[in-house]
Design a protein around this motif. Structure first.
Motif, PDB file in Angstrom:
ATOM      1  N   ILE A 316      49.305  61.583  30.635  1.00 27.00           N
ATOM      2  CA  ILE A 316      48.772  62.710  29.642  1.00 27.00           C
ATOM      3  C   ILE A 316      49.170  64.498  30.185  1.00 27.00           C
ATOM      4  O   ILE A 316      49.687  65.531  29.648  1.00 27.00           O
ATOM      5  N   ALA A 317      47.899  64.218  30.981  1.00 23.66           N
ATOM      6  CA  ALA A 317      47.561  65.589  31.264  1.00 23.66           C
ATOM      7  C   ALA A 317      49.033  66.389  32.422  1.00 23.66           C
ATOM      8  O   ALA A 317      49.070  67.589  32.227  1.00 23.66           O
ATOM      9  N   ALA A 318      49.110  65.662  33.354  1.00 26.02           N
ATOM     10  CA  ALA A 318      50.071  65.481  34.127  1.00 26.02           C
ATOM     11  C   ALA A 318      51.310  66.169  33.135  1.00 26.02           C
ATOM     12  O   ALA A 318      52.034  67.423  33.653  1.00 26.02           O
ATOM     13  N   VAL A 319      51.806  65.105  32.568  1.00 28.37           N
ATOM     14  CA  VAL A 319      52.470  66.642  31.325  1.00 28.37           C
ATOM     15  C   VAL A 319      52.513  67.329  30.656  1.00 28.37           C
ATOM     16  O   VAL A 319      53.348  68.773  30.580  1.00 28.37           O
ATOM     17  N   ALA A 320      51.106  67.829  30.065  1.00 33.53           N
ATOM     18  CA  ALA A 320      51.482  68.513  29.837  1.00 33.53           C
ATOM     19  C   ALA A 320      50.844  69.838  29.927  1.00 33.53           C
ATOM     20  O   ALA A 320      51.507  71.205  30.165  1.00 33.53           O
ATOM     21  N   LYS A 321      50.606  69.467  31.616  1.00 33.61           N
ATOM     22  CA  LYS A 321      50.074  70.711  33.140  1.00 33.61           C
ATOM     23  C   LYS A 321      51.622  71.142  32.977  1.00 33.61           C
ATOM     24  O   LYS A 321      52.393  72.126  33.273  1.00 33.61           O
ATOM     25  N   LEU A 322      52.302  70.450  33.728  1.00 34.48           N
ATOM     26  CA  LEU A 322      54.017  70.565  33.557  1.00 34.48           C
ATOM     27  C   LEU A 322      54.557  70.959  33.335  1.00 34.48           C
ATOM     28  O   LEU A 322      55.217  72.221  33.213  1.00 34.48           O
ATOM     29  N   LEU A 323      54.359  71.425  30.948  1.00 38.07           N
ATOM     30  CA  LEU A 323      54.919  72.772  30.984  1.00 38.07           C
ATOM     31  C   LEU A 323      54.381  73.544  30.338  1.00 38.07           C
ATOM     32  O   LEU A 323      55.110  74.780  30.428  1.00 38.07           O
ATOM     33  N   ALA A 324      52.719  73.048  30.054  1.00 34.32           N
ATOM     34  CA  ALA A 324      52.310  75.004  30.421  1.00 34.32           C
ATOM     35  C   ALA A 324      52.766  75.500  31.688  1.00 34.32           C
ATOM     36  O   ALA A 324      52.840  77.130  31.212  1.00 34.32           O
ATOM     37  N   ASP A 325      53.146  75.102  32.800  1.00 30.60           N
ATOM     38  CA  ASP A 325      53.261  75.554  33.299  1.00 30.60           C
ATOM     39  C   ASP A 325      54.882  76.181  33.480  1.00 30.60           C
ATOM     40  O   ASP A 325      54.853  77.197  34.519  1.00 30.60           O
ATOM     41  N   HIS A 326      55.612  75.799  32.726  1.00 30.62           N
ATOM     42  CA  HIS A 326      55.969  76.494  32.266  1.00 30.62           C
ATOM     43  C   HIS A 326      55.996  77.099  31.034  1.00 30.62           C
ATOM     44  O   HIS A 326      57.912  77.402  30.180  1.00 30.62           O
ATOM     45  N   ASN A 327      55.277  77.583  30.212  1.00 30.70           N
ATOM     46  CA  ASN A 327      55.485  78.271  29.157  1.00 30.70           C
ATOM     47  C   ASN A 327      55.743  77.695  27.947  1.00 30.70           C
ATOM     48  O   ASN A 327      56.337  78.421  27.209  1.00 30.70           O
ATOM     49  N   ILE A 328      55.973  76.251  27.821  1.00 30.96           N
ATOM     50  CA  ILE A 328      56.343  76.120  27.342  1.00 30.96           C
ATOM     51  C   ILE A 328      55.251  75.116  26.274  1.00 30.96           C
ATOM     52  O   ILE A 328      54.061  74.564  26.305  1.00 30.96           O
ATOM     53  N   ASN A 329      54.914  75.864  24.761  1.00 34.23           N
ATOM     54  CA  ASN A 329      53.712  75.620  23.685  1.00 34.23           C
ATOM     55  C   ASN A 329      53.778  74.058  22.973  1.00 34.23           C
ATOM     56  O   ASN A 329      55.481  74.147  22.241  1.00 34.23           O
ATOM     57  N   ILE A 330      53.384  73.085  23.006  1.00 34.01           N
ATOM     58  CA  ILE A 330      53.311  71.730  22.249  1.00 34.01           C
ATOM     59  C   ILE A 330      52.896  71.850  21.239  1.00 34.01           C
ATOM     60  O   ILE A 330      51.678  72.572  21.118  1.00 34.01           O
ATOM     61  N   GLN A 331      53.625  71.627  20.633  1.00 31.75           N
ATOM     62  CA  GLN A 331      52.828  71.772  19.131  1.00 31.75           C
ATOM     63  C   GLN A 331      52.153  70.478  18.712  1.00 31.75           C
ATOM     64  O   GLN A 331      51.016  70.072  17.881  1.00 31.75           O
ATOM     65  N   ASN A 332      52.726  69.341  18.925  1.00 32.90           N
ATOM     66  CA  ASN A 332      51.436  67.804  18.785  1.00 32.90           C
ATOM     67  C   ASN A 332      52.487  67.021  20.097  1.00 32.90           C
ATOM     68  O   ASN A 332      53.810  67.235  21.030  1.00 32.90           O
ATOM     69  N   ILE A 333      50.979  66.540  20.173  1.00 36.46           N
ATOM     70  CA  ILE A 333      51.444  65.642  21.540  1.00 36.46           C
ATOM     71  C   ILE A 333      50.894  64.218  21.035  1.00 36.46           C
ATOM     72  O   ILE A 333      49.172  64.323  20.912  1.00 36.46           O
ATOM     73  N   ARG A 356      62.213  72.569  23.682  1.00 41.56           N
ATOM     74  CA  ARG A 356      61.920  70.890  23.513  1.00 41.56           C
ATOM     75  C   ARG A 356      63.727  70.937  24.499  1.00 41.56           C
ATOM     76  O   ARG A 356      63.231  70.042  25.876  1.00 41.56           O
ATOM     77  N   ASP A 357      64.453  71.847  24.415  1.00 46.51           N
ATOM     78  CA  ASP A 357      65.387  71.274  25.502  1.00 46.51           C
ATOM     79  C   ASP A 357      64.887  71.807  27.294  1.00 46.51           C
ATOM     80  O   ASP A 357      65.340  70.884  27.517  1.00 46.51           O
ATOM     81  N   LYS A 358      64.914  72.433  27.223  1.00 39.69           N
ATOM     82  CA  LYS A 358      63.480  72.991  28.530  1.00 39.69           C
ATOM     83  C   LYS A 358      62.935  72.182  28.976  1.00 39.69           C
ATOM     84  O   LYS A 358      63.074  71.179  29.208  1.00 39.69           O
ATOM     85  N   ALA A 359      62.205  71.722  28.654  1.00 36.11           N
ATOM     86  CA  ALA A 359      60.536  70.536  28.341  1.00 36.11           C
ATOM     87  C   ALA A 359      61.724  69.355  28.915  1.00 36.11           C
ATOM     88  O   ALA A 359      61.323  68.639  29.540  1.00 36.11           O
ATOM     89  N   THR A 360      62.728  68.981  28.403  1.00 34.00           N
ATOM     90  CA  THR A 360      63.671  67.497  28.135  1.00 34.00           C
ATOM     91  C   THR A 360      64.196  67.914  30.113  1.00 34.00           C
ATOM     92  O   THR A 360      64.133  66.397  30.661  1.00 34.00           O
ATOM     93  N   GLU A 361      64.705  68.643  30.336  1.00 34.74           N
ATOM     94  CA  GLU A 361      65.482  68.925  31.698  1.00 34.74           C
ATOM     95  C   GLU A 361      63.980  69.378  32.819  1.00 34.74           C
ATOM     96  O   GLU A 361      64.262  68.511  34.277  1.00 34.74           O
ATOM     97  N   LEU A 362      62.676  69.436  32.266  1.00 33.53           N
ATOM     98  CA  LEU A 362      61.986  69.224  33.558  1.00 33.53           C
ATOM     99  C   LEU A 362      61.606  68.267  33.421  1.00 33.53           C
ATOM    100  O   LEU A 362      61.120  67.497  34.432  1.00 33.53           O
ATOM    101  N   LEU A 363      61.228  67.019  32.233  1.00 33.63           N
ATOM    102  CA  LEU A 363      60.757  65.936  32.481  1.00 33.63           C
ATOM    103  C   LEU A 363      61.490  65.137  33.398  1.00 33.63           C
ATOM    104  O   LEU A 363      60.970  63.631  34.176  1.00 33.63           O
ATOM    105  N   LYS A 364      62.636  64.924  32.843  1.00 27.82           N
ATOM    106  CA  LYS A 364      64.050  63.613  34.172  1.00 27.82           C
ATOM    107  C   LYS A 364      64.051  64.936  35.373  1.00 27.82           C
ATOM    108  O   LYS A 364      63.584  63.913  36.013  1.00 27.82           O
TER     109      LYS A 364
END
Length: 374
Positions: A316-333, A356-364
């Motif tokens: 979970i930390a890896a996912v959160a870090k990936l999004l944080a590194d790209h300035n995506i604010n998570i409301q709930n996880i 959400r759309d940006k996170a989707t592409e990053l995670l893919k």
């Protein structure tokens, strides 16, 4: 893991009657964790067997005689309940008295009744993996589907406790969270937290439909709370027809209890009982707020992403870090343990749709298997 492998040392072959989303996912999880065990399968279409064999999930690419399955060490029944019962009838004459039989149905009463009728209670453990998806079929199965999902196990008193505990450990080794219940308690629990809410949702929608005006004003202004509370009414009518008939007694019991609860609100309103209304709403709010991560059923908010993630340190930390590194604010996880009508293990909600759309592409791009719902 070594302890459970020792207990399973005599398990050489596991069979699957049905290789759809659930059966295929369990088979893939077993193939990953226990490559030394042979898996064989039966499906309604040869193409499913060919696909499963091509992916090295099962050893057969064509239909096998039922006698072959009757001599497995463990047999998973992964077809609809009435189909499972038919197969049990056909296989009973040549079933090994050593075989452990289990199923994956969401209602346990009918299958346990058939098992008792056939005298197989000492060999049967009911199973209900609370994971699923709107997608169906082997092609949508995943070895990660069981990860951190509740997996309810049911049994009759005739089942050997040691064997039950071994199977429970086995299910846990596949990544799921086993919970042991009696068949009766299981069907009451699922009627309360799943079946009754669907009936309430459907009846509310039908009420508004019947009371709507010719200019459809109720439909026009329907939003907010009404749409949230009735989202689950968009699920399969055929599936819920089958569930209502299969779990009839427990659903009727819950409907009676619900009418009593609803009547408490009616009486408080009639009596202008302001304190009583505060108490009723406060009790409901307190219990609702105590539930785990807020989820909105099979049609969640548009800013929600579901993805499969392995249960390992730092996942979970890896996912959160990936999004944080790209300035995506998570409301709930959070992890979804009960996800029968969801697709994914980890639920992420962002504040904005563009995030959400940006996170989707990053995670893919990072290799995650993800599903975004609208």
């Amino acid at each position: 893991m070594e302890d459970i492998r020792e207990k399973m040392k005599d398990w050489k072959k596991i069979g699957f009657i049905g290789l759809g989303l659930i059966g295929g996912s369990i088979a893939k999880a077993i193939r990953l964790e226990y490559p030394e065990i042979e898996l064989i399968g039966h499906a309604s279409r040869r193409s499913t067997l060919e696909k499963a064999a091509a992916e090295d999930v099962i050893s057969n690419s064509d239909f096998l005689p039922l006698e072959e399955f009757a001599h497995c060490d463990v047999l998973f029944l992964c077809s609809p309940v009435h189909v499972n019962c038919d197969y049990l009838e056909k296989m009973k004459p040549f079933l090994s008295d050593k075989i452990l039989i289990t199923d994956v149905g969401s209602v346990k009463g009918d299958i346990h009744e058939k098992i008792r009728e056939l005298g197989l209670s000492a060999q049967f453990i009911g199973g209900h993996p609370m994971a699923g998806s709107e997608a169906i079929g082997f092609e949508n199965s995943s070895r990660l589907l069981l990860q951190n999902a509740f997996y309810i196990l049911t049994h009759d008193p005739a089942m050997n406790t040691e064997e039950l505990n071994t199977f429970s450990e086995f299910i846990h080794s596949l990544g799921a969270i086993p919970i042991q219940l009696t068949p009766e308690r299981h069907d009451f629990a699922t009627a309360a937290i799943s079946h009754l809410p669907h009936l309430i949702s459907a009846s509310l929608v039908d009420l508004v439909r019947k009371e709507d005006t010719k200019d459809s004003i109720l439909k026009t202004i329907a939003a907010g709370g009404f749409r949230d509370i009735t989202r689950i009414s968009s699920s399969s009518p055929v599936m819920w027809q089958n569930i209502c008939l299969a779990n009839k007694d427990e659903i009727l019991k819950l409907l009676d209890l619900y009418e009593e609860s609803l009547d408490d609100f009616r009486k408080a309103i009639i009596a202008n009982d302001s304190e009583g209304l505060i108490r009723l709403f406060s009790n409901a709010k307190e219990y609702r707020d105590s539930l785990a991560i807020t989820d909105r059923g099979i049609l969640p908010a548009s800013n929600v992403i579901y993805l499969f993630i392995e249960d390992k340190v730092g996942g979970i930390a890896a996912v959160a870090k990936l999004l944080a590194d790209h300035n995506i604010n998570i409301q709930n996880i959070g992890i979804i343990h009960n996800r029968e009508f969801e697709d994914g293990v980890l639920r992420i909600e962002t504040y904005r749709s563009d995030d959400r759309d940006k996170a989707t592409e990053l995670l893919k791009e990072a290799g995650y298997q993800i599903r975004k719902k609208k």
